[in-house]
Write a protein that holds these residues in place. Structure first.
Motif, PDB file in Angstrom:
ATOM      1  N   GLU A 134      24.583  35.105  -3.013  1.00  0.00           N
ATOM      2  CA  GLU A 134      25.412  35.066  -1.798  1.00  0.00           C
ATOM      3  C   GLU A 134      25.160  36.328  -0.985  1.00  0.00           C
ATOM      4  O   GLU A 134      25.203  37.449  -1.534  1.00  0.00           O
ATOM      5  CB  GLU A 134      26.899  34.998  -2.169  1.00  0.00           C
ATOM      6  CG  GLU A 134      27.321  33.702  -2.861  1.00  0.00           C
ATOM      7  CD  GLU A 134      27.385  32.525  -1.902  1.00  0.00           C
ATOM      8  OE1 GLU A 134      27.583  32.757  -0.697  1.00  0.00           O
ATOM      9  OE2 GLU A 134      27.213  31.380  -2.369  1.00  0.00           O
ATOM     10  N   VAL A 135      24.874  36.162   0.319  1.00  0.00           N
ATOM     11  CA  VAL A 135      24.560  37.336   1.133  1.00  0.00           C
ATOM     12  C   VAL A 135      25.299  37.303   2.467  1.00  0.00           C
ATOM     13  O   VAL A 135      25.844  36.280   2.880  1.00  0.00           O
ATOM     14  CB  VAL A 135      23.037  37.454   1.419  1.00  0.00           C
ATOM     15  CG1 VAL A 135      22.271  37.784   0.162  1.00  0.00           C
ATOM     16  CG2 VAL A 135      22.530  36.176   2.070  1.00  0.00           C
ATOM     17  N   VAL A 136      25.318  38.481   3.126  1.00  0.00           N
ATOM     18  CA  VAL A 136      25.847  38.600   4.479  1.00  0.00           C
ATOM     19  C   VAL A 136      24.666  38.911   5.382  1.00  0.00           C
ATOM     20  O   VAL A 136      23.810  39.722   5.025  1.00  0.00           O
ATOM     21  CB  VAL A 136      26.855  39.766   4.587  1.00  0.00           C
ATOM     22  CG1 VAL A 136      27.504  39.764   5.972  1.00  0.00           C
ATOM     23  CG2 VAL A 136      27.895  39.681   3.506  1.00  0.00           C
ATOM     24  N   VAL A 137      24.612  38.252   6.523  1.00  0.00           N
ATOM     25  CA  VAL A 137      23.548  38.530   7.477  1.00  0.00           C
ATOM     26  C   VAL A 137      24.165  39.220   8.679  1.00  0.00           C
ATOM     27  O   VAL A 137      25.176  38.764   9.213  1.00  0.00           O
ATOM     28  CB  VAL A 137      22.871  37.217   7.918  1.00  0.00           C
ATOM     29  CG1 VAL A 137      21.742  37.508   8.898  1.00  0.00           C
ATOM     30  CG2 VAL A 137      22.367  36.456   6.708  1.00  0.00           C
ATOM     31  N   SER A 138      23.577  40.358   9.064  1.00  0.00           N
ATOM     32  CA  SER A 138      24.088  41.103  10.215  1.00  0.00           C
ATOM     33  C   SER A 138      23.054  41.076  11.332  1.00  0.00           C
ATOM     34  O   SER A 138      21.893  41.423  11.122  1.00  0.00           O
ATOM     35  CB  SER A 138      24.394  42.548   9.793  1.00  0.00           C
ATOM     36  OG  SER A 138      24.472  43.388  10.913  1.00  0.00           O
ATOM     37  N   VAL A 139      23.479  40.617  12.509  1.00  0.00           N
ATOM     38  CA  VAL A 139      22.594  40.638  13.682  1.00  0.00           C
ATOM     39  C   VAL A 139      23.351  41.301  14.817  1.00  0.00           C
ATOM     40  O   VAL A 139      24.442  40.866  15.186  1.00  0.00           O
ATOM     41  CB  VAL A 139      22.175  39.222  14.119  1.00  0.00           C
ATOM     42  CG1 VAL A 139      21.043  39.318  15.140  1.00  0.00           C
ATOM     43  CG2 VAL A 139      21.782  38.369  12.943  1.00  0.00           C
ATOM     44  N   ARG A 140      22.794  42.371  15.360  1.00  0.00           N
ATOM     45  CA  ARG A 140      23.456  43.088  16.457  1.00  0.00           C
ATOM     46  C   ARG A 140      23.394  42.255  17.736  1.00  0.00           C
ATOM     47  O   ARG A 140      22.375  41.595  18.000  1.00  0.00           O
ATOM     48  CB  ARG A 140      22.771  44.427  16.702  1.00  0.00           C
ATOM     49  CG  ARG A 140      22.744  45.329  15.476  1.00  0.00           C
ATOM     50  CD  ARG A 140      23.713  46.454  15.613  1.00  0.00           C
ATOM     51  NE  ARG A 140      23.660  47.377  14.483  1.00  0.00           N
ATOM     52  CZ  ARG A 140      24.757  47.885  13.918  1.00  0.00           C
ATOM     53  NH1 ARG A 140      25.950  47.543  14.345  1.00  0.00           N
ATOM     54  NH2 ARG A 140      24.639  48.724  12.912  1.00  0.00           N
ATOM     55  N   PRO A 141      24.438  42.282  18.568  1.00  0.00           N
ATOM     56  CA  PRO A 141      24.489  41.436  19.766  1.00  0.00           C
ATOM     57  C   PRO A 141      23.369  41.722  20.777  1.00  0.00           C
ATOM     58  O   PRO A 141      22.964  40.826  21.511  1.00  0.00           O
ATOM     59  CB  PRO A 141      25.864  41.729  20.374  1.00  0.00           C
ATOM     60  CG  PRO A 141      26.442  42.840  19.615  1.00  0.00           C
ATOM     61  CD  PRO A 141      25.693  43.003  18.350  1.00  0.00           C
ATOM     62  N   GLU A 142      22.859  42.959  20.806  1.00  0.00           N
ATOM     63  CA  GLU A 142      21.817  43.268  21.795  1.00  0.00           C
ATOM     64  C   GLU A 142      20.429  42.877  21.280  1.00  0.00           C
ATOM     65  O   GLU A 142      19.434  43.027  21.973  1.00  0.00           O
ATOM     66  CB  GLU A 142      21.852  44.754  22.174  1.00  0.00           C
ATOM     67  CG  GLU A 142      21.238  45.728  21.175  1.00  0.00           C
ATOM     68  CD  GLU A 142      22.170  46.105  20.037  1.00  0.00           C
ATOM     69  OE1 GLU A 142      23.234  45.459  19.899  1.00  0.00           O
ATOM     70  OE2 GLU A 142      21.830  47.032  19.274  1.00  0.00           O
ATOM     71  N   LYS A 143      20.372  42.370  20.052  1.00  0.00           N
ATOM     72  CA  LYS A 143      19.071  42.086  19.453  1.00  0.00           C
ATOM     73  C   LYS A 143      18.796  40.575  19.388  1.00  0.00           C
ATOM     74  O   LYS A 143      17.986  40.125  18.593  1.00  0.00           O
ATOM     75  CB  LYS A 143      18.985  42.729  18.069  1.00  0.00           C
ATOM     76  CG  LYS A 143      18.939  44.261  18.177  1.00  0.00           C
ATOM     77  CD  LYS A 143      18.615  44.935  16.885  1.00  0.00           C
ATOM     78  CE  LYS A 143      18.193  46.375  17.079  1.00  0.00           C
ATOM     79  NZ  LYS A 143      19.255  47.252  17.588  1.00  0.00           N
TER      80      LYS A 143
END
Lengths: 303, 378
Positions: free
Chosen positions: B283-292
């Protein structure tokens, strides 16, 4: 604000009530008028009475003859009375110093305890006031007299061989006065000590001040306003105190308070008593002004 | 000179809890701060950053572990014997002394001669641009000026390390931005190690050489601003520093450089870079920045061109906010997930559609190196 509105409004300005209503100054006066009236009858009028009385002449039977006379004041310049005055000043000053010496550590300690304990300690300081002043002074007499608690205790532990004669000496008067006025010193001192931010002392330590130096350079100056307020609260009533010297000082100790009381009640020389009262009032005023000026009772100290 | 200006070695600090028991303010913190470094302790309130600073200053002593200043173990050395000085959050200026006396206080305690004290105090006041203010009282100064006095008072002692406890917290935003730059310039000029406590992530990113992110007494990540922002090592750091979108899923496949995650609640799969060690099915968390992320329309797809890169998905615009330099868009990513996307307004136009409209059906894409895969925390 109020003035602006009135100049703009077209309504006529001759109504007195209207002007009163719009002037903040008049509103303020109206609000404190009960206090003003009270002070007029209990402070201003009696004081004027004393001033007038001090220039009158004593009749042969202790009555007052309304003839202007400066003799009461010249009589006060007699060495006998000057000595009593000087002695009163000294006693009041020593009482003040005594309350500072005992009261400062006490106030400091209370200000450093956790908030919940503080109210308990402050309460304990006020508890003695529940007992009548005279009774508390008699309790001191029981402790200090030749066969009293203090002497029997000291004799029993062998600290002294013969009982100490403390009661009916100036020392006893001083003990009684310091005891009586201590709370008046502790409470204002506590208030200003409690206001000192802990960060101030941390800053002092951070800059290289050892605890004693930090106390001397930071705590002490910041608690000065409390010490000055306390000194005034102690010094002024101590100047006029007559009960403690009466009961604990015996016949040997006469302060200016005793002198005044004796003139009114025993000697029935009201004009002279009034003159002595005036002198006490003026002296106290001068000393208070001098003290507050010297110690810098300016707003820069009112932290 | 030892290797580090300040070192915390496995430091623990516990306080008695008024309601009984103990509170762990700092939990096995280990930090090494280099000479001449601008080092920030960053975290939300109650994370233990101020307690850590106070232990370096000597106002608190560690429950266990050891603090070294220039290689010397501090043990229970009182503050007045430590070669560090503090700028307090409340400034803690001595209200009963003039500015000159405030700054001179520390030198006086050292027994510096009157002449040298005068010279050094004046130099310190000049450094913080308060020349000629020496005879004023702290109360007569503005917040920003008081802040400078606090700085001069600490720096005049020429400490090995300067400790700053949220020194700009009480200033308004504009002044704060100015002071940030000034502080940074000052630090470079005097070359003293600064340890700076703040809860403001932007402030920390702007000023620091390195940052330690703390939460609940633990040091989570130590690194340069770029590392902290671009390669957070856990969900908390990704969330606390800047803004980000979180998506949840399970590891489907791993190759040396990339990880494929199948997202919960949809058929979609994301390719991203792993920040940590992963196994298949985790189980993982994915982080994507809004400007990317990039939004694009579907014209190329309509004419039969399929995207030859991963991470392209159809989306619907929920709402958009024009804020001048940027447009901030909320998109429906499918599977009940909403994502924030920020686009810079490259083109100057009055065409409102250039800034999107709610309900528009478009596509979003994100490069795999912008998709950060983080371990799911318990």
């Amino acid at each position: 604000m109020a003035a602006e509105t009135s100049s703009v409004s077209p309504a006529p300005r001759f109504s007195l009530i209207r002007q009163l209503r719009e002037s903040p100054h008049a509103q303020g006066l109206a609000l404190i008028s009960p206090t003003l009236i009270y002070l007029l009858f209990t402070l201003v009028l009696p004081l004027l009475l004393v001033v007038v009385l001090s220039f009158m002449t004593r009749g042969p039977y202790g009555n007052i003859i309304y003839r202007v006379n400066l003799g009461n004041y010249t009589r006060l310049m007699d060495t006998l009375y000057l000595r009593i005055l000087g002695y009163s000043l000294l006693t009041a000053a020593l009482t003040t110093v005594g309350t500072i010496l005992i009261g400062y550590p006490l106030a400091y300690y209370i200000a450093r305890t956790p908030p919940r304990q503080r109210s308990v300690y402050l309460f304990l300081i006020l508890v003695p006031f529940w007992t009548n002043f005279i009774i508390r002074i008699y309790a001191w007499i029981m402790i200090l007299r030749t066969e009293g608690l203090l002497n029997s205790f000291l004799l029993k532990i062998g600290f002294i061989q013969a009982p100490l004669d403390i009661l009916y000496t100036p020392t006893a008067v001083l003990i009684g006065m310091v005891y009586e006025f201590l709370p008046f010193m502790v409470l204002p001192l506590y208030t200003s000590l409690e206001k000192i931010e802990p960060a101030q002392l941390e800053a002092a330590a951070d800059l290289g001040a050892r605890p004693f130096m930090a106390f001397l350079r930071v705590t002490l100056p910041l608690s000065l306003p409390g010490m000055i307020a306390g000194s005034i609260l102690v010094f002024i009533p101590a100047m006029g105190m007559f009960v403690v010297p009466d009961l604990m000082g015996g016949a040997k100790t006469i302060l200016v308070g005793n002198l005044i009381r004796n003139q009114f009640l025993t000697a029935r020389d009201w004009p002279f008593g009034a003159a002595a009262s005036m002198l006490l009032l003026i002296l106290t005023l001068i000393f208070t002004l001098f003290y507050t000026r010297r110690a810098g009772f300016g707003e820069e100290l009112l932290v | 000179m030892s290797q580090f200006a300040v070192e915390l070695r496995d430091v623990v600090k516990r306080f008695p809890n008024p309601g009984g028991g103990e509170i762990t303010a700092v939990n096995h913190a280990t930090l090494q701060i280099n000479h001449g470094e601008f080092f920030s302790l960053l975290g939300p309130s109650g994370c233990g950053k101020t307690t850590s600073l106070r232990m370096v200053a000597g106002f608190e002593w560690p429950t266990s572990g050891e603090i070294f200043i220039d290689g010397k173990p501090m043990g229970r050395t009182p503050p007045f014997l430590r070669p560090v000085n503090t700028v307090f959050q409340s400034y803690a200026l001595f209200q009963h002394m003039t500015i000159f006396q405030n700054v001179a206080f520390g030198l006086e305690m050292e027994g510096v001669s009157r002449e040298e004290t005068r010279r050094r105090v004046e130099a310190a006041l000049e450094m913080v641009q308060l020349t000629g203010m020496g005879s004023r009282k702290p109360r007569q100064l503005s917040g920003g000026q008081q802040q400078r006095v606090a700085l001069a008072r600490a720096l005049v002692k020429r400490p090995a390390v300067l400790l700053l406890d949220e020194p700009l917290g009480a200033l308004d935003l504009k002044l704060r931005k100015e002071m940030q730059l000034e502080l940074k310039a000052l630090q470079e000029q005097v070359g003293i190690t600064f340890i700076y406590v703040t809860h403001d992530q932007e402030e920390a990113l702007t000023m620091s050489d390195r940052i330690a992110v703390m939460n609940k007494g633990n040091v989570l990540q130590i690194g340069a601003p770029v590392e902290i922002y671009e390669r957070p090592n856990c969900r908390f750091v990704a969330d606390f520093i800047g803004e980000t979108n979180f998506l949840f899923g399970k590891v489907k496949a791993i190759d040396p450089d990339f990880v494929i995650v199948s997202l919960h609640g949809s058929e979609r799969e994301l390719v991203g870079i792993p920040l940590g060690k992963f196994y298949s099915g985790q189980e993982v968390v994915v982080s994507v920045r809004p400007e990317k992320m990039r939004i694009f329309d579907d014209t190329p797809l309509k004419i039969g061109v399929t995207p030859n890169q991963p991470n392209c998905f159809p989306i619907r615009i929920i709402n958009t906010m024009y804020i001048g330099s940027d447009t901030r868009i909320v998109i429906d990513f499918g599977g009940g997930t909403q994502l924030k996307v920020w686009e810079q307004n490259h083109l100057s136009t009055l065409d409102t559609l250039a800034y999107y409209a709610p309900g528009q059906e478009l596509w979003v894409t994100m490069r795999p190196e912008n998709v950060l895969i983080l371990p799911q925390e318990e």
